[in-house]
Design an enzyme around this catalytic site. Sequence first.
Site, short mmCIF file in Angstrom:
data_model
loop_
_atom_site.label_atom_id
_atom_site.label_comp_id
_atom_site.label_asym_id
_atom_site.label_seq_id
_atom_site.Cartn_x
_atom_site.Cartn_y
_atom_site.Cartn_z
N ASP A 119 -24.54 -84.23 -4.50
CA ASP A 119 -24.63 -83.01 -3.65
C ASP A 119 -24.48 -83.44 -2.10
OD1 ASP A 119 -27.31 -84.11 -3.67
OD2 ASP A 119 -27.88 -82.30 -2.33
N GLU A 126 -30.37 -83.62 -3.81
CA GLU A 126 -31.28 -84.43 -2.79
C GLU A 126 -31.06 -83.72 -1.35
OE1 GLU A 126 -32.23 -87.19 0.50
OE2 GLU A 126 -30.31 -86.31 0.12
#
Length: 454
Positions: free
Chosen positions: A92, A156
Amino acid sequence: MTANPIAETVASLMPRAKAELAELVAFESVADPAVAPGSECEAAANWVAEALRAEGCQDVALLDTPDGSQSVYGFLPGPEGAPTVLLYAHYDVQPKLDESAWVTPPFELTERDGRWYGRGAADCKGGFIMHLLALRALKANGGVPVSVKVIVEGSEEQGTGGLERYAEAHPDLLAADTIVIGDAGNFRVGLPTVTATLRGMTMVRVTIDTLAGNLHSGQFGGAAPDALAALIRVLDSLRAEDGSTVIEGLDADTAWEGLQYPEADFRKDAKVLDGVDLIGDGTVADRIWARPAVTVIGVDCSPVAGATPSVPASARAQISLRVPPGQDAAEATKLLFAHIEKHTPWNARVSVEQVGQGQPFLADVRSPAYTAMAEAMRIAYPGQEMQAAGMGGSIPLCNTLAELYPSAEILLIGLSEPDAQIHAVNESVSPEELERLSVAEAHFLVNYARSRRA
């Protein structure tokens, strides 16, 4: 770079690495449905899973984590009796921010001036490619000498803790003898660095309400309480005159012992405008690695475009507080809440919501795994010795892994050196750093396996 079979193999794989990174960067995998479609994260996760399968990983799975994201897991068995190493990255990314400020499209990997530009190129899609390169180089030169677990997180950057909660519920899944977090970076290009400390983080949203609705500023302004003005007062109270973070009860005087960050270098790396002062006191290293730091990262109120002459009834801000090692993020959150409530003027109604939290991290750089990494970095960076530095950012998973696996050693390396401009527009990665760190990681795995047999 001194010629050796591993280095030669990695060098030959760099065109493939660039093509793969381009494919991965093309996914707008922001783990926030308000910013990007969830299908982008899903597609990126599937790409990672296929890459792991192609390398012969077993048990490849997309793990549905409690925050709604997916992490990707794979296992590559090593020789019988070999230690297990966990390799971490995340797919991500941060939002693209102002797309018009990008020189080239944010989700199109573009080579310019010797660097590869694109969102996630360094943070941390490049980190996953680094792991792949290291494994491929070993497989081409006698095999991978350890058992490898790979975990690639899907949220994250949001700090919502999905993988942390999943790991706590499935404690055997990520168990390893040592853990390599590929989400840090060298102090600067060409200087091999492990990250010894991470600041923790708490993220809160503050909403201030003063009126039932906006009011005509000519008719009511001067007596009607202005919610935005109240919010500005609160935000200003979080800093001293010199810009230091001041939250009642939170220690802000700790000094950093170790590698220093010259102010001139910091000004250049941070692109501070000429004549503008740095904020805070103490050394730069004190300020960014050893002390708390508050940042207002977003404000909601009437936008300038289309603004009317009205007294705002409501205003909202999102605040990030970085918490250094030695302080507890949960306690810092309580102190931040209390400070905000105390400094809200005019008896305005204030609500504070926590939206993310992670504890700081402190590594033991004298452990055997760090010795093995230092030897590996001497090979990958001839003439250079490995340095240990702090990092002002947060990787909350580190503390979760440290608590779950107290005997495991945790190392932090990666591609996010200052020129990478992670989290900003025009993020990029140095292909030379990708190559050298892949060589270093491969040699580390060899050295670590050898040290465990000794």
